[in-house]
Design a protein around this motif. Structure first.
Motif, PDB file in Angstrom:
ATOM      1  N   ILE A  91       0.642  -1.176  -0.029  1.00 30.87           N
ATOM      2  CA  ILE A  91       0.161   0.106  -0.046  1.00 30.87           C
ATOM      3  C   ILE A  91       0.768   1.153  -0.206  1.00 30.87           C
ATOM      4  O   ILE A  91       0.643   2.034  -0.836  1.00 30.87           O
ATOM      5  CB  ILE A  91      -0.862   0.058   1.256  1.00 30.87           C
ATOM      6  CG1 ILE A  91      -1.870  -1.218   1.203  1.00 30.87           C
ATOM      7  CG2 ILE A  91      -1.693   1.304   1.355  1.00 30.87           C
ATOM      8  CD1 ILE A  91      -2.653  -1.425   2.514  1.00 30.87           C
ATOM      9  N   LEU A 124      -6.304   4.731  -1.940  1.00 28.57           N
ATOM     10  CA  LEU A 124      -5.040   4.223  -1.621  1.00 28.57           C
ATOM     11  C   LEU A 124      -5.015   4.348  -0.178  1.00 28.57           C
ATOM     12  O   LEU A 124      -4.502   3.584   0.857  1.00 28.57           O
ATOM     13  CB  LEU A 124      -3.894   4.132  -2.455  1.00 28.57           C
ATOM     14  CG  LEU A 124      -3.559   3.150  -3.511  1.00 28.57           C
ATOM     15  CD1 LEU A 124      -2.248   3.766  -4.331  1.00 28.57           C
ATOM     16  CD2 LEU A 124      -3.357   1.836  -3.121  1.00 28.57           C
ATOM     17  N   ASN A 126      -7.157   5.474   1.954  1.00 26.02           N
ATOM     18  CA  ASN A 126      -8.243   5.018   2.909  1.00 26.02           C
ATOM     19  C   ASN A 126      -7.900   3.322   2.975  1.00 26.02           C
ATOM     20  O   ASN A 126      -8.415   2.826   4.142  1.00 26.02           O
ATOM     21  CB  ASN A 126      -9.459   4.914   1.988  1.00 26.02           C
ATOM     22  CG  ASN A 126     -10.029   6.464   2.176  1.00 26.02           C
ATOM     23  OD1 ASN A 126      -9.623   7.329   2.814  1.00 26.02           O
ATOM     24  ND2 ASN A 126     -11.165   6.839   1.286  1.00 26.02           N
ATOM     25  N   GLU A 127      -7.540   2.852   1.975  1.00 22.65           N
ATOM     26  CA  GLU A 127      -7.032   1.331   2.176  1.00 22.65           C
ATOM     27  C   GLU A 127      -6.063   1.298   3.041  1.00 22.65           C
ATOM     28  O   GLU A 127      -6.144   0.212   4.354  1.00 22.65           O
ATOM     29  CB  GLU A 127      -6.538   0.613   0.901  1.00 22.65           C
ATOM     30  CG  GLU A 127      -6.267  -0.795   0.766  1.00 22.65           C
ATOM     31  CD  GLU A 127      -5.645  -1.479  -0.201  1.00 22.65           C
ATOM     32  OE1 GLU A 127      -5.103  -2.324  -0.354  1.00 22.65           O
ATOM     33  OE2 GLU A 127      -5.900  -0.546  -1.545  1.00 22.65           O
ATOM     34  N   GLN A 130      -7.763   1.702   6.670  1.00 24.15           N
ATOM     35  CA  GLN A 130      -8.505   0.470   7.031  1.00 24.15           C
ATOM     36  C   GLN A 130      -7.618  -0.501   7.373  1.00 24.15           C
ATOM     37  O   GLN A 130      -7.806  -1.058   8.648  1.00 24.15           O
ATOM     38  CB  GLN A 130      -9.445   0.170   5.784  1.00 24.15           C
ATOM     39  CG  GLN A 130     -10.419  -0.835   6.523  1.00 24.15           C
ATOM     40  CD  GLN A 130     -11.550  -0.338   7.578  1.00 24.15           C
ATOM     41  OE1 GLN A 130     -11.981   0.655   7.397  1.00 24.15           O
ATOM     42  NE2 GLN A 130     -11.465  -1.247   8.507  1.00 24.15           N
ATOM     43  N   THR A 131      -6.497  -0.677   6.778  1.00 26.04           N
ATOM     44  CA  THR A 131      -5.637  -1.742   7.358  1.00 26.04           C
ATOM     45  C   THR A 131      -4.994  -1.544   8.720  1.00 26.04           C
ATOM     46  O   THR A 131      -4.951  -2.375   9.356  1.00 26.04           O
ATOM     47  CB  THR A 131      -4.368  -2.034   6.158  1.00 26.04           C
ATOM     48  OG1 THR A 131      -4.863  -2.108   4.806  1.00 26.04           O
ATOM     49  CG2 THR A 131      -3.444  -2.890   6.549  1.00 26.04           C
TER      50      THR A 131
END
Length: 161
Positions: A91, A124, A126-127, A130-131
């Motif tokens: 990421i 990305l 946001n990803e 969240q991770t």
């Protein structure tokens, strides 16, 4: 549960340990901005801590792991969590690539092209946020905006200039 919703479920200070290392002045500036933004607005509560905050967070890197050392305002130890950075590698790498594209696009692309790249960049981010929330689940309660600010800081820790 009441403590999490109170004004004490927050960070009042974030410090980068010397293990993080120093970077070029522009990157140091980005780190300082990321820390300021995080401290300015956040929701942060170590799960199971009944005494409550506010909290101080010291971040260090040990063996490619992110170490989050949480103390009370007084300096009293609360908890230390160690997170592998492996789930973030792809990421962060992709995020840096799209940020580079975004900054290049600003110079020469059309507004719609810039907007499309920016949407990808935000996706990305946001990803990654969240991770991070998923990795902290059951350890530290944070809201999505706090996770976003923490993920920004994780990204700036990787910038070498």
């Amino acid at each position: 549960m009441g403590e999490r919703n109170s004004g004490n479920a927050r960070l009042i200070d974030v410090e980068l340990d010397e293990t993080v290392g120093r970077a070029a002045p522009d990157i140091e500036h980005e780190r300082a901005v990321a820390i300021f933004d995080l401290v300015e607005e956040n929701r942060f509560h170590p799960v199971g801590d009944e005494a409550g905050g506010p909290y101080r967070l010291k971040i260090s890197l040990v063996d490619a792991r992110l170490v989050l050392n949480v103390t009370r305002e007084s300096g009293e130890a609360v908890v230390t969590h160690i997170l592998s950075l492996t789930p973030f590698r792809r990421i962060v790498k992709d995020y840096f690539l799209i940020c580079e594209s975004y900054y290049q696009a600003i110079r020469s692309a059309t507004p719609s092209q810039i907007e499309a790249i920016d949407m990808g960049r935000r996706g990305l981010h946001n990803e990654g946020s969240q991770t991070l929330m998923d990795r902290l689940a059951g350890k530290i309660d944070v809201d999505f905006d706090t996770a976003r600010r923490l993920f920004t800081l994780v990204c700036v820790l990787h910038w070498r200039g």
